[in-house]
Scaffold this active site. Structure first.
Site, short mmCIF file in Angstrom:
data_model
loop_
_atom_site.label_atom_id
_atom_site.label_comp_id
_atom_site.label_asym_id
_atom_site.label_seq_id
_atom_site.Cartn_x
_atom_site.Cartn_y
_atom_site.Cartn_z
N CYS A 4 -13.87 7.28 -77.38
CA CYS A 4 -12.58 6.97 -76.76
C CYS A 4 -12.57 7.53 -75.34
O CYS A 4 -12.71 8.75 -75.13
CB CYS A 4 -11.43 7.53 -77.58
SG CYS A 4 -9.84 7.38 -76.71
N ASP A 30 -3.89 6.26 -62.86
CA ASP A 30 -4.67 5.10 -63.31
C ASP A 30 -5.78 4.82 -62.30
O ASP A 30 -5.58 4.90 -61.09
CB ASP A 30 -3.75 3.89 -63.46
CG ASP A 30 -4.39 2.79 -64.27
OD1 ASP A 30 -3.93 2.54 -65.40
OD2 ASP A 30 -5.37 2.18 -63.78
N HIS A 46 -5.65 11.95 -80.61
CA HIS A 46 -6.04 10.53 -80.58
C HIS A 46 -5.19 9.73 -81.56
O HIS A 46 -5.26 9.93 -82.77
CB HIS A 46 -7.52 10.33 -80.92
CG HIS A 46 -7.90 8.88 -80.89
ND1 HIS A 46 -8.26 8.23 -79.73
CD2 HIS A 46 -7.88 7.94 -81.86
CE1 HIS A 46 -8.48 6.94 -80.00
NE2 HIS A 46 -8.26 6.74 -81.29
N ASN A 85 1.53 -1.09 -73.29
CA ASN A 85 0.93 -2.30 -73.85
C ASN A 85 0.44 -1.95 -75.25
O ASN A 85 -0.38 -1.04 -75.41
CB ASN A 85 -0.24 -2.77 -72.97
CG ASN A 85 0.23 -3.28 -71.63
OD1 ASN A 85 1.24 -3.96 -71.55
ND2 ASN A 85 -0.48 -2.93 -70.58
N HIS A 98 -0.91 5.04 -74.68
CA HIS A 98 -0.61 5.54 -73.35
C HIS A 98 0.61 4.81 -72.80
O HIS A 98 0.87 3.65 -73.13
CB HIS A 98 -1.80 5.35 -72.40
CG HIS A 98 -2.36 3.97 -72.40
ND1 HIS A 98 -3.20 3.50 -73.39
CD2 HIS A 98 -2.19 2.93 -71.53
CE1 HIS A 98 -3.53 2.25 -73.13
NE2 HIS A 98 -2.92 1.88 -72.01
N HIS A 100 2.28 3.71 -69.25
CA HIS A 100 2.14 3.54 -67.81
C HIS A 100 3.47 3.92 -67.16
O HIS A 100 4.53 3.48 -67.62
CB HIS A 100 1.88 2.08 -67.45
CG HIS A 100 0.61 1.50 -68.00
ND1 HIS A 100 -0.51 1.29 -67.22
CD2 HIS A 100 0.27 1.08 -69.24
CE1 HIS A 100 -1.47 0.74 -67.96
NE2 HIS A 100 -1.02 0.61 -69.20
P1 5GP Z 1 -3.87 -0.97 -71.02
O1 5GP Z 1 -4.36 -2.27 -70.46
O2 5GP Z 1 -4.62 -0.56 -72.27
O3 5GP Z 1 -2.39 -0.87 -71.16
O4 5GP Z 1 -4.18 0.10 -69.90
C1 5GP Z 1 -5.36 0.80 -69.77
C2 5GP Z 1 -5.34 1.38 -68.38
O5 5GP Z 1 -6.33 2.37 -68.32
C3 5GP Z 1 -5.64 0.36 -67.27
O6 5GP Z 1 -4.55 0.31 -66.35
C4 5GP Z 1 -6.91 0.91 -66.63
O7 5GP Z 1 -6.93 0.75 -65.22
C5 5GP Z 1 -6.89 2.37 -67.04
N1 5GP Z 1 -8.21 2.96 -67.18
C6 5GP Z 1 -9.27 2.45 -67.88
N2 5GP Z 1 -10.33 3.27 -67.80
C7 5GP Z 1 -9.93 4.32 -67.03
C8 5GP Z 1 -10.61 5.49 -66.58
O8 5GP Z 1 -11.77 5.75 -66.87
N3 5GP Z 1 -9.88 6.35 -65.80
C9 5GP Z 1 -8.58 6.11 -65.46
N4 5GP Z 1 -7.98 7.00 -64.70
N5 5GP Z 1 -7.93 5.01 -65.87
C10 5GP Z 1 -8.60 4.13 -66.64
ZN ZN Z 2 -8.63 8.92 -77.83
#
Ligand code: 5GP
Ligand code: ZN
Length: 112
Positions: A4, A30, A46, A85, A98, A100
């Site tokens: 993860c 992000d 987790h 999401n 998570h 945002h």
């Molecule tokens: P989701 O699409 O699952 O709601 O959001 C996942 C978010 O995690 C995305 O906005 C993506 O840019 C961010 N993200 C993915 N991998 C990483 C990472 O390694 N570091 C950081 N800081 N953000 C990440």
């Molecule tokens: Zn995790």
């Protein structure tokens, strides 16, 4: 949890721009910001998604961290958006729950 990416970030195995941390919650910028401020708030434990997050205290801790950080950033008055999401229809890509937080500018009025 093995594999993860957010667990690795919380453990410091993958670098991140930390914005906030306490014993239960970690928050970081992000990697692909979609607003001037784009911060992800995660529980240290987790949990794969919002459907699986059933602990009131964890939710409480995350939302109080959001309130604290947005106040410190000075965007509590100008406004910000909180978005989670959850699952395939919402396009969740990282399966560690998570939230945002987007702010620091006028945001789109589109919700879908
Ligand atoms: P989701 O699409 O699952 O709601 O959001 C996942 C978010 O995690 C995305 O906005 C993506 O840019 C961010 N993200 C993915 N991998 C990483 C990472 O390694 N570091 C950081 N800081 N953000 C990440
Ligand atoms: Zn995790």
């Amino acid at each position: 949890m093995d594999g993860c990416i957010f667990c690795k970030i919380i453990k410091g195995e993958i670098p991140s721009k930390k914005v906030y941390e306490d014993s239960n919650v970690y928050a970081f910028s992000d990697i692909h910001p979609q607003a001037k401020h784009h911060i992800l708030f995660v529980p240290k434990q987790h949990i794969s998604g919002l459907t699986e997050l059933n602990d009131k205290e964890t939710l409480n801790n995350i939302f109080f961290a959001i309130k604290k950080v947005t106040k410190e950033l000075g965007i509590d008055g100008t406004g910000y958006r909180v978005c989670a999401n959850n699952g395939p229809d919402a396009g969740q890509t990282v399966f560690h729950v998570h939230f945002h937080v987007l702010g620091g500018q006028r945001l789109s009025d589109k919700m879908v």
